[in-house]
Design an enzyme around this catalytic site. Structure first.
Site, mmCIF file in Angstrom:
data_model
loop_
_atom_site.group_PDB
_atom_site.id
_atom_site.type_symbol
_atom_site.label_atom_id
_atom_site.label_comp_id
_atom_site.label_asym_id
_atom_site.label_seq_id
_atom_site.Cartn_x
_atom_site.Cartn_y
_atom_site.Cartn_z
ATOM 1 N N TYR A 47 32.649 45.040 37.723
ATOM 2 C CA TYR A 47 31.204 45.256 37.706
ATOM 3 C C TYR A 47 30.780 46.256 36.640
ATOM 4 C CZ TYR A 47 31.184 43.087 42.401
ATOM 5 O OH TYR A 47 31.335 42.248 43.462
ATOM 6 N N HIS A 105 40.420 40.862 43.312
ATOM 7 C CA HIS A 105 39.087 40.283 43.163
ATOM 8 C C HIS A 105 39.104 38.755 43.109
ATOM 9 C CE1 HIS A 105 34.887 41.286 41.300
ATOM 10 N NE2 HIS A 105 34.808 40.301 42.159
#
Length: 273
Positions: A47, A105
């Site tokens: 992110y 992830h």
């Protein structure tokens, strides 16, 4: 309503998703969420906002021990050594001595599953992550990961009223794992459904709140809707007070559940993976 938690890892069921916020916007969002009563913050290496999240945590009056913090390691880290190096950098950016949940992830063809999960387990054993898990793993791969025997606590995947995740839920529940829903509002599409709009009018709430309340009615499910403004954060938090009845739940259950909004080219085979 008091914030419900998932018992196995004491994870608050409604958290703040921070993708794709960055910089001052992200820090302010974390600050306002914590001030409103959120105690679950979700971020990730990819992110690019772990530093902003860390700044928000540091500037809050809420003690770190009362906050459930999740981060995720990107899919270009194929083994335990690479995961550890990346995680150490994440901790530095987050300016925290530990995270509450550490996830892989996304899976990748290069992933050495056994070594990667052993690396996660070692990080947990050192107290640097209180719990470990995976994200975006389809059913067969999730079962393979569980079979490694390292004690996974959570799966994070896209889940909302327009996408069936019953197979993954069944596996998670059989192994005492939480399931965290990202994009729990289906990129806003759930609120556009006439069925949810009708239910919202019936209860005097918003269709988005109905979508979140539907997820709250699913045992073992947490969710991390992204919300930058304090007003939207408060709206999402108020979904905790929405009590859907059996007719509401049946109407939402009857909706087609084949809409996936997060499906990048690197995604696994969601059915056979």
């Amino acid at each position: 309503m008091a914030m419900p938690v998932i018992p196995n890892i004491r994870m608050p069921r409604l958290g703040l998703g921070t993708w794709p916020m960055k910089g001052a916007e992200c820090t302010a969002a974390v600050q306002s969420a914590l001030a409103l009563g959120y105690r679950h913050i979700d971020t990730a290496e990819m992110y690019g906002n772990e530093d902003a999240v860390g700044a928000g945590l540091a500037s809050s009056d809420v003690p770190r021990a009362e906050i459930f913090l999740t981060t995720k390691i990107w899919n270009d880290k194929p083994n335990g050594a690479a995961i550890r190096t990346a995680f150490q950098a994440s901790l530095k950016r987050l300016a925290t001595p530990y995270v509450d949940l550490l996830l892989i992830h996304w899976p990748s063809p290069e992933l050495d599953l056994a070594d990667a999960l052993a690396g996660l387990a070692a990080i947990r054993a050192e107290g640097l992550a209180k719990a470990i898990g995976v994200s975006n793993f389809p059913p067969r791969l999730l079962q393979r990961a569980i079979d490694q025997g390292v004690g996974l606590s959570c799966l994070q995947v896209e889940f909302h009223a327009l996408l069936d995740q019953s197979k993954l839920l069944e596996i998670c529940r059989a192994h005492d794992m939480a399931l965290t829903a990202y994009s729990p509002l289906g990129k806003g599409e759930t609120a556009n459904q006439p069925v949810l709009q009708d239910i919202a009018r019936k209860h005097g709430v918003t269709a988005a709140q109905v979508a979140l309340a539907w997820l709250l009615a699913q045992p073992g499910v947490a969710m991390v809707p992204k919300a930058a403004s304090a007003a939207r954060q408060a709206e999402n938090l108020a979904a905790l007070d929405v009590a859907l009845d059996s007719a509401d739940l049946a109407a939402i259950a009857a909706l087609p559940k084949d809409q996936r909004f997060v499906n990048p080219a690197m995604a696994p085979d969601w059915v056979n993976g």
